[in-house]
Motif scaffolding. Sequence first.
Motif, mmCIF file in Angstrom:
data_model
loop_
_atom_site.group_PDB
_atom_site.id
_atom_site.type_symbol
_atom_site.label_atom_id
_atom_site.label_comp_id
_atom_site.label_asym_id
_atom_site.label_seq_id
_atom_site.Cartn_x
_atom_site.Cartn_y
_atom_site.Cartn_z
ATOM 1 N N ARG A 53 -9.773 25.687 -18.112
ATOM 2 C CA ARG A 53 -10.104 24.813 -16.997
ATOM 3 C C ARG A 53 -10.376 25.616 -15.734
ATOM 4 O O ARG A 53 -9.633 26.533 -15.389
ATOM 5 N N CYS A 54 -11.469 25.282 -15.043
ATOM 6 C CA CYS A 54 -11.721 25.840 -13.715
ATOM 7 C C CYS A 54 -11.252 24.804 -12.694
ATOM 8 O O CYS A 54 -11.872 23.743 -12.555
ATOM 9 N N ALA A 55 -10.143 25.121 -12.023
ATOM 10 C CA ALA A 55 -9.586 24.160 -11.066
ATOM 11 C C ALA A 55 -10.533 23.960 -9.887
ATOM 12 O O ALA A 55 -10.681 22.849 -9.382
ATOM 13 N N ASP A 56 -11.216 25.026 -9.468
ATOM 14 C CA ASP A 56 -12.111 24.926 -8.312
ATOM 15 C C ASP A 56 -13.258 23.965 -8.590
ATOM 16 O O ASP A 56 -13.641 23.169 -7.723
ATOM 17 N N CYS A 57 -13.825 24.055 -9.786
ATOM 18 C CA CYS A 57 -14.970 23.205 -10.116
ATOM 19 C C CYS A 57 -14.530 21.891 -10.755
ATOM 20 O O CYS A 57 -15.345 20.987 -10.923
ATOM 21 N N GLY A 58 -13.253 21.811 -11.178
ATOM 22 C CA GLY A 58 -12.772 20.605 -11.827
ATOM 23 C C GLY A 58 -13.417 20.363 -13.179
ATOM 24 O O GLY A 58 -13.699 19.226 -13.551
ATOM 25 N N PHE A 112 -14.925 32.435 -18.682
ATOM 26 C CA PHE A 112 -15.478 32.333 -17.329
ATOM 27 C C PHE A 112 -16.027 30.930 -17.119
ATOM 28 O O PHE A 112 -16.360 30.224 -18.070
ATOM 29 N N CYS A 113 -16.095 30.541 -15.839
ATOM 30 C CA CYS A 113 -16.684 29.260 -15.471
ATOM 31 C C CYS A 113 -18.164 29.485 -15.206
ATOM 32 O O CYS A 113 -18.523 30.316 -14.375
ATOM 33 N N GLU A 114 -19.022 28.769 -15.908
ATOM 34 C CA GLU A 114 -20.453 29.014 -15.743
ATOM 35 C C GLU A 114 -20.956 28.550 -14.374
ATOM 36 O O GLU A 114 -22.015 28.946 -13.940
ATOM 37 N N ARG A 115 -20.154 27.720 -13.698
ATOM 38 C CA ARG A 115 -20.611 27.203 -12.402
ATOM 39 C C ARG A 115 -20.295 28.144 -11.248
ATOM 40 O O ARG A 115 -21.046 28.206 -10.289
ATOM 41 N N CYS A 116 -19.150 28.844 -11.330
ATOM 42 C CA CYS A 116 -18.755 29.690 -10.201
ATOM 43 C C CYS A 116 -18.444 31.121 -10.624
ATOM 44 O O CYS A 116 -18.138 31.965 -9.786
ATOM 45 N N LEU A 117 -18.522 31.430 -11.936
ATOM 46 C CA LEU A 117 -18.213 32.753 -12.493
ATOM 47 C C LEU A 117 -16.776 33.189 -12.242
ATOM 48 O O LEU A 117 -16.483 34.379 -12.269
HETATM 49 ZN ZN ZN Z 1 -15.724 27.089 -11.599
#
Ligand code: ZN
Lengths: 600, 141
Positions: free
Chosen positions: B39-44, B53-58
């Motif tokens: 889970r990416c907490a920043d992007c939810g 890795f989060c593809e939205r914010c890396l």
């Molecule tokens: Zn993210």
Amino acid sequence: MTGRRVAVVGAGMTRFVRRAQETGKELAFQASRAALDAAEMKLGQVDAVCLTSAPDAFDGVHRKGDYLADGAGGWNKPFIRTYVGGGSGVFTAIQGWYTVASGQADVVLCVAEEKMSSCQPHPQGAFLTIFDNILERPLGPNLLWIFALEMNRYMQRYGLEKRDIAAVAVKNKRNAADHPAALLGQADISVDDVLASDVLAWPVQRLDVSPISDGAVAIIMASEETARRLTAAPVWIDGVGWNLDSTYWTNRDLSYPEYVEKAARMAYGMAGITEPRKQIHVAEPYDPFDYKELHHLEGLLLFDKGKAPEAAAAGVTARDGDLPCCPSGGLLGVGNPIAAAGLMKIAELFWQLRGEAGARQVPGTPERGVAQAWGDLMQVGTVVVMGAGGAGGLRGSGLAARPHPSPLRPDPSGQSAAPPTSMLGPTSLSDAQFRSVAGAVDTPLDVLYAWDPGDAIGAFLDGLRDGRILATTCASCGRTLVPPRAFCERCFRSTDAWMELAATGTVETFSICHVTWDMRPLDEPELPAVIRIDGSSDGGFLHKLDEVAPDDVRIGMAVEAVWRPLDDRTGSILDIAYFRPRDPAPDRELVAAAAGEMTP
Amino acid sequence: MTVRRIEGELPVAFRYTPGVGNTAFFEALRDRGTFLGSRCADCGVTYLPARIFCERCLAGLVPDTECGPEGTVESWTVARQDVDGRPLDPPVTFALVRLDGADTVLLHRLLGTADIGGRVRAVLRPERTASILDLQGFEPV
Ligand SMILES: [Zn+2]
């Protein structure tokens, strides 16, 4: 001035390893994250992403551009993948440059990834279709042939010693011992070690060659105004150049990379460089093989033709020499994940020109560097000239570079406190671990291709079946073309007439090859050669020699075709069984004189 | 002019490693029968299978978020031919299923029938090898 001024503001890379557990996406992420961290930036500050990766058949993902996009930060952004084979890594920096220079984007992330370990039994399999499927594949070629044939021609043309060429492999593997990302750094390697390594395809020996590798590299580029906000020490892209020679590789001048010179002149012209030997302070020429670094240094106009080897042997290109070349350790030492290796050279210049290369730092204050890569079917040259400081930059203002954030993971080697300290992963697997890794999937590429030879080559094959060698001619440039073509690629017009040539020719270059394409030993060495048919213009075509002892083959030797029995001919390049010397006991002195060979 | 057909192959096979993220997913599936995401907490956003890795914010992510085993059918289709066009008997139903807690979908077999929006539950094989086939499919709840 060409477009807006562009700078590199950050760089990051993974270690280069033989077998990474990470997927290609994960490798791309590790490098991209490292570059963003080094520049203290967030992905949201990036406007566009330029990605490169060499053949899809390495990763076995036949849509590598979009497959890798998420790991490269390409989600929901203008994204492009460019590809010029081995030249790709430097070319993606050129792509990044014009994306910013054109005003299309202020900040671009450039990412290069390669995962060669996926390709079984050997990544060379992915290269087999770079050979002409009609005229070369039937001969059973091996990628090493191309390099061995070129290296032999280069050595013969200038009377070079293998010992001098091997000095490049030694220098680069020693330099790489100071690179925390390196796969093959070795501080104590000697020229004798290189000369004693296995002969793969003479004159190419095992330690003349860079290793199969997995890895990724990323850099961040920005427009001038943005770059100055982001860092006190931007490194400027002063010039870019690229050029492509004939796609008929056997027709090229194998002893000199004309296309590299043309690419270099383009980049030097843009950078205002008139005396490269004085104005370039550090070079990262492309070195997949040791002789290629020398070949490329000459093409970059940094040494006279044929003179780079003695300079290398004399230490001129050492890290503390007059012109440090591949202070990173290059492909021979750091490793060769193909596209990533080229961008690694740009990253190295970034660190060198900021004075941040740690144990690898070249002495003095280098202000200009050149990086170069080479690829496609060994005929593309890509060149980038980079400059430190300038007005408002590091050296112009006397400002110190902003300190870098601490690494997300400590440098595993502990060898260097300087960048690339923000390097991440990957997890390096042994062969046994790679074979047993949980969840791995094995899949053959279960396809078969069928090619039509087209009009001109079709007629050429008909001629071979009849025991005749046919050529086309171009009345405009006066060339006689073997193999024949329907059009002259230089004059860009249809060829004019057919003619028949005698089935005799000259050995332009040859190799003594001891391994198959997947690196299994051959019982008997084979003798691939480039044969120029008498009466044809520039170069020749690929075939094999026989009825001659390997030690008796000489460049310039007169040969004749040995045809298969009429009943066995099928209209194939193999209707010529092989070429043999016209005189069974060639007069070596005459042959040497004919080839312009230097007598020792 | 002779018409020729010159054949050649590309004699390579590939060994795909699942990477760090998917290895964590497969090992959890094999050893515990659970569905591990990140889970990416920043992007939810919660990714399933797990990614590093989060593809939205890396941002770097840790595979620590369990999803399922129940979920919702996002779409489905019935395959009546195999990849070579031969009839499949019986036909096979495939569905895109969003497991509870995940923002991404899994492609797998639907064991039975369910409409879009219908609730399903994962059916695991008793013998598991760290493969997507450790999951037999989804059955309607
Ligand atoms: Zn993210």
